[in-house]
Write an enzyme that holds these catalytic residues in place. Structure first.
Site, PDB file in Angstrom:
ATOM      1  CD  GLU B  71      -1.967  -2.516   1.251  1.00  0.00           C
ATOM      2  OE1 GLU B  71      -0.564  -2.793   1.616  1.00  0.00           O
ATOM      3  OE2 GLU B  71      -2.813  -3.362   0.835  1.00  0.00           O
ATOM      4  CG  HIS B 140      -9.984  -7.210   7.090  1.00  0.00           C
ATOM      5  ND1 HIS B 140      -9.071  -7.856   7.938  1.00  0.00           N
ATOM      6  CD2 HIS B 140      -9.149  -7.342   5.885  1.00  0.00           C
ATOM      7  CE1 HIS B 140      -8.133  -8.638   7.573  1.00  0.00           C
ATOM      8  NE2 HIS B 140      -7.993  -8.227   6.173  1.00  0.00           N
TER       9      HIS B 140
END
Lengths: 445, 339
Positions: B71, B140
């Protein structure tokens, strides 16, 4: 949305109130400000006004039920508004138990909300929401004069709006305030006279009943503290004076007229001899009653009685009778107790709540004018006191600011005289225990 | 549910929230050659939540680029691309993973314009699937809008409807500075009418989803729909709630919220992020400081996420964030003076 009707908090230590009676039926039309229901609290019985106009629905409490302060009792729907299911069924279910058996009648129905509501008492500045503060500021209304309906007595927007509306409604009825000592007798205020007998309530018990006559601008609810201090089985008879409490608003021509009504009430209510106790104006009336029905009075107890001299704090009487807001009532009420802090703000507020009706104030103002012209006691009962044959006790607070205790010195020698230290004009509220013990001694021998 | 952005004269088509986002990206790719898509598995796989779908087939791998599983690296490339004149749309698989790219988002993308005296800009869009409710547990399921809303130089939006998802994405591309779009995962399948063709939904404008008089409920993303559901229940009892879709966390639409609270006198903030130091805390403070203060007739209430990581157990997961019954109960408390 419907307006909630709640059990109001009208006294400092009030946690619950007993619903006495509904004046409006389910589904019927109510008008804002009209009598909606009566409550009996620990200390007082009073009429509660409708907070809004519309139709009454979802009555959640039956007469006789004890309901926690702040708990909902019913809802008022605006005319034409669709009536939904009872709002918040959860808390409604908690309060809408069927009428309890007499033994359970004192059990307090509590909702979590009400539990909170009962805890806090405003210390110093009143609790108010920002919008309530702003509205009060804009209308130049002291928040102290507004009765809060929110949690922990918090003053909400509509409480202020109600107060504004109330004042607007009163203004035309109360023209330029008459001076307390009017040189010319002021024109009688306009109020419609009612007819009917004086209102009498009783408490059952064993033995000779004690008949209670309250003072000017008071009512039978004022005996509550004393009643609790007296023996539980002592039967009681209480008379509401005309234009006071629940008695009809009758016009009286003078003291004799008033005494006649009291004698009539006595003749109706008493089934035999009584112990008689009167406070202030009620003391004078008790004396008059004892003079007229001597054989039916076993003992006479006079609590700071009127009628034993010309001096009286006429300004306070007129001030109390006339006051249309807590701010104007409180200073006069403070004269009732030995020390000014004896009357709390909440007490004054509750007292004002019972005096919201401008007619009631007009009736009492007129009565004050008749009985105490120019701030002087217009009747003299010293001769009657000389004639009384029943054992008589005079009880007076040494710090009475309304009637000076020195008037007690006119009593003949056989009358017992008790001068209470640190007590003002209302011993039955200032020190009910001490008073009850004196009364007990006086009734028993 | 109705897409509030729809304008009557405009032709609309029913599509899901995910399709509306894809539609926006396709329109942007078509009308602006500098727009590119970047992210992990957004190419042939079609994206972690199948949002990019077949775009790689339509626009090719030069415009729809899979990035390595880093990321930080991917976001850094996107920032660089934006600095050199492209308009990247960078997708995180989960907004939670943006934590790995904080340096690029917070210290680079948000700061460049300021640190280079306005000589450079970072016209970049970060798409971040967010929120709980999918059984994806603690790493998440988070709602980080308050985190990013705390950074001057970023704009942060949370579309709650398909139409807004499309309009806000196209508006984000027009914005010369970085914009973060939180897409609630539970909304991807929500269908509604969406205007066809190109349009933008202004960033920084809240929307009144349901007008009301008694209490203002400010909500965002999935909470808007839960608030609307609660409002319907309240309406049956005569409580008229006004539901405001915040839409944008930074900038916040002060005017709409203040006007509403001035009208209703009561405010309930509903957000999925952790309650403490969350978006609702900011709105609450904003109202307390504003001219709406003098109109409050009750304390301000907040409903937010539990002070705990989102649990995996589905019951606990539901309990960890505001649900419609809790919103209904809180609004009722406000109106009934129970607080």
């Amino acid at each position: 949305m419907p307006v909630e009707v709640i059990m109001p908090k009208v006294d400092m230590d009030m946690a619950s109130g007993k619903l006495a009676v509904w004046h409006v039926e389910e589904g019927a039309t109510v008008k804002k400000g009209a009598a909606l229901f009566d409550i009996e609290t620990d200390k007082a019985a009073m009429e509660v006004e409708a907070p809004a106009s519309g139709r009454l629905h979802h009555i959640l409490a039956a007469p006789g039920q004890v309901i926690a302060v702040g708990a909902p009792l019913a809802f008022i729907y605006a005319e034409g508004e669709a009536v939904g299911p009872a709002p918040s069924v959860a808390s409604a279910a908690a309060t809408a138990t069927p009428e309890p058996a007499p033994a359970a009648a004192d059990a307090v129905v509590t909702t979590p909300v009400a539990a909170i509501a009962a805890v806090e008492v405003a210390n110093g500045t009143p609790r108010a929401t920002p919008v309530a503060r702003r509205l009060a500021r804009e209308a130049a209304i002291a928040l102290e004069s507004v009765i809060g309906s929110g949690p922990r007595q918090r003053i909400q927007k509509d409480d202020v709006e109600r107060e504004i509306a109330r004042r607007a409604a009163i203004k035309p009825a109360a023209p330029a305030p008459a001076p307390v000592y009017a040189a010319e007798p002021a024109a009688p205020a306009v109020w419609s006279e009612e007819s009917g007998d004086l209102h009498v309530t009783t408490r059952k018990g064993t033995g000779t009943p004690l008949l209670l006559i309250h003072g000017f601008a008071a009512d039978s609810a004022g005996w509550m503290a004393l009643e609790r201090a007296l023996p539980r089985d002592l039967p009681l008879i209480r008379i509401d004076l005309p234009g006071h409490g629940r008695s009809p608003r009758r016009r009286i021509a003078g003291f004799a007229d008033l005494a006649r009504l009291v004698v009539q009430a006595f003749d109706r209510a008493a089934e035999g001899p009584v112990h008689l106790l009167g406070h202030s104006l009620g003391g004078a009336l008790a004396l008059a009653l004892a003079d007229i029905r001597p054989r039916q009075i076993k003992t006479l107890t006079l609590l700071a009685p009127a009628g034993l001299g010309p001096e009286i704090d006429g300004a306070a009487l007129n001030g109390i009778a006339r006051a249309s807001a807590t701010e104007s009532l409180a200073p006069w009420l403070k004269r009732l107790t030995a020390r000014p802090d004896g009357i709390s703000h909440d007490f004054a507020k509750a007292a004002m709540l019972a005096r919201l009706d401008p007619d009631l104030r007009a009736v009492q103002s007129d009565m004050a004018r008749v009985l105490f012209p120019d701030g002087v006691q217009g009747f003299d009962l010293t001769a009657a006191l000389d004639r009384v044959t029943a054992p008589t006790a005079l009880i007076w607070g040494r710090d009475d600011h309304i009637l000076p205790w020195s008037q007690a010195l006119k009593a003949p020698g056989e009358v017992a005289l008790h001068l209470l230290r640190g007590v003002g004009h209302i011993p039955h509220i200032e020190d009910p225990e001490a008073l009850a013990s004196l009364i007990g001694r006086h009734l028993r021998p | 549910m109705n897409a509030q952005t729809a304008i009557p004269e405009v032709k609309t088509r029913e599509m899901s929230y995910a399709e509306a986002i894809r539609d926006a990206m396709a329109i942007a790719l078509e009308r602006d050659p500098t727009v590119i898509l970047m992210g992990e598995d957004i190419g042939v796989y079609g994206g972690a939540f199948q949002v990019t779908g077949d775009l790689v087939e339509r626009f090719g791998t030069d415009r729809v680029m899979d990035t390595p599983i880093s990321e930080l690296g991917g976001a850094g490339v996107a920032v660089g691309a934006a600095l050199t004149g492209l308009k990247p749309i960078f997708e995180f698989q989960f907004s939670d993973f943006a934590a790995l790219a904080m340096e690029q988002i917070v210290n680079q993308a948000a700061k460049m314009r300021y640190m280079l005296g306005g000589e450079a800009a970072v016209p970049l869009v970060f798409r971040m699937p967010a929120g709980s409710g999918t059984g994806a547990a603690a790493q998440h399921s988070q709602s980080f809008e308050a985190w990013f809303g705390h950074v001057p130089g970023l704009k942060v939006v949370q579309p709650s409807t398909p139409a807004d998802a499309k309009g806000l994405l196209l508006a984000a591309l027009e914005d010369p500075d970085p914009v973060i779009i939180f897409e609630h995962k539970l909304l991807y399948k929500m269908k509604a009418q969406v205007p066809e063709g190109y349009y933008t939904t202004p960033i920084g404008k809240a929307q009144i989803m349901r007008p009301g008089r008694d209490v203002t409920i400010v909500a965002s993303a999935i909470m808007v729909h839960r608030a609307l559901e609660a409002a319907e229940k309240l309406a049956k009892d005569g409580i008229d709630a006004e539901v405001i879709d915040l839409r944008s966390v930074r900038p916040i639409d002060r005017d709409t919220i203040i006007a509403s609270v001035r009208k209703t006198g009561r405010l309930l903030c509903v957000y999925e992020g952790v309650r403490t130091l969350g978006v609702g805390a900011e709105i609450s403070a904003m109202i307390a400081e504003s001219e709406a203060f003098d109109y409050l007739d009750a304390p301000i209430l907040r409903l937010g996420g539990a002070e705990a990581p989102i649990p995996y157990n589905p019951d606990l997961e539901r309990a960890a964030v505001p649900q419609a019954p809790a919103i209904e109960a809180a609004a009722r408390q406000l109106v009934r003076r129970e607080v």
